[in-house]
Write an enzyme that holds these catalytic residues in place. Structure first.
Site, short mmCIF file in Angstrom:
data_model
loop_
_atom_site.label_atom_id
_atom_site.label_comp_id
_atom_site.label_asym_id
_atom_site.label_seq_id
_atom_site.Cartn_x
_atom_site.Cartn_y
_atom_site.Cartn_z
N VAL A 76 -0.12 15.26 -3.86
CA VAL A 76 -0.31 13.97 -3.84
C VAL A 76 0.21 13.39 -2.41
CG1 VAL A 76 1.90 13.37 -4.78
CG2 VAL A 76 0.20 11.52 -4.90
N CYS A 180 3.45 15.19 -1.28
CA CYS A 180 3.02 16.58 -1.34
C CYS A 180 3.92 17.50 -2.34
CB CYS A 180 3.25 17.06 0.05
SG CYS A 180 2.26 16.25 1.52
#
Length: 216
Positions: A76, A180
């Site tokens: 993400v 991330c």
């Protein structure tokens, strides 16, 4: 194999992520062996995007910001105003007959282009093994992430998605996710580090470095 031509650089301005995502896929669907490679410069309204490896639980609280599933690699991340986003629409077979052999080199070229762009503003950055992106290598913000990358490489060697670099952002939304996939990962932007620049200047600087690097 001949040296690839420099990709064309297109400025798309402020554009909704879903619009750009659909356009990247349509471009890649339609391209032929004769289609020129392109770099798209974009700025997005606030959006969280999930890569193929993303765990939705890493979106801690979206605060009404849209969450979009994508087909890029990675976890993400957040895109928003004041961030340089450059998408790389490339045919890797122009670099190596087996495009998979060029994939790691491509990531290195992207990361080095970001490092060199930041070095021009006296900002020292580095890669981290196993954690794609660019991180501050010294100073009070050492270890903070300033750039993220994620790509889609199709079986025919054609790529889309790309790289984002934080220039002058509201960084608060990064605290609403595990960036991330890493809990408590600090993020930073160039403005917070004292860089005197504009979004347009950094957009052009990074795009030109990428274009030059990809033609070698």
């Amino acid at each position: 194999m001949s040296v690839p031509q420099q990709p064309l650089i297109l400025q798309r301005g402020l554009e909704a992520y879903e619009t750009t995502f659909a356009a990247m896929r349509a471009f890649t669907d339609a391209r032929t062996a004769a289609t020129a490679d392109e770099l798209w410069i974009v700025e997005h309204p606030p959006v969280f995007t999930l890569g193929l490896a993303a765990d939705p639980s890493h979106v801690l609280d979206p605060h009404q910001i849209p969450v979009v599933e994508t087909d890029r690699g990675g976890e993400v991340t957040y895109h928003g105003p004041g961030q340089v986003v450059i998408y790389l629409l490339l045919d890797l077979r122009r670099h190596k007959a087996d495009a998979r052999l060029f994939a790691r080199e491509l990531v290195n070229k992207i990361e080095q282009s970001v490092i060199d762009t930041l070095a021009a503003y006296n900002l020292a950055c580095e890669r981290k093994p196993g954690a794609p992106g660019i991180y501050m290598s010294d100073g009070p913000a050492q270890g903070a992430k300033i750039a993220a990358l994620g790509l889609k490489i199709r079986g025919n060697g054609c790529t889309y998605h790309g790289v984002s670099l934080n220039v002058a952002m509201d960084l608060t939304p990064f605290t609403w996710i595990n960036p991330c996939g890493y809990e408590d990962l600090a993020t930073i932007d160039m403005q917070s580090l004292g860089a005197q620049t504009t979004l347009a200047e950094v957009q052009n600087a990074l795009a030109n470095r990428l274009s030059t690097s990809l033609s070698r």
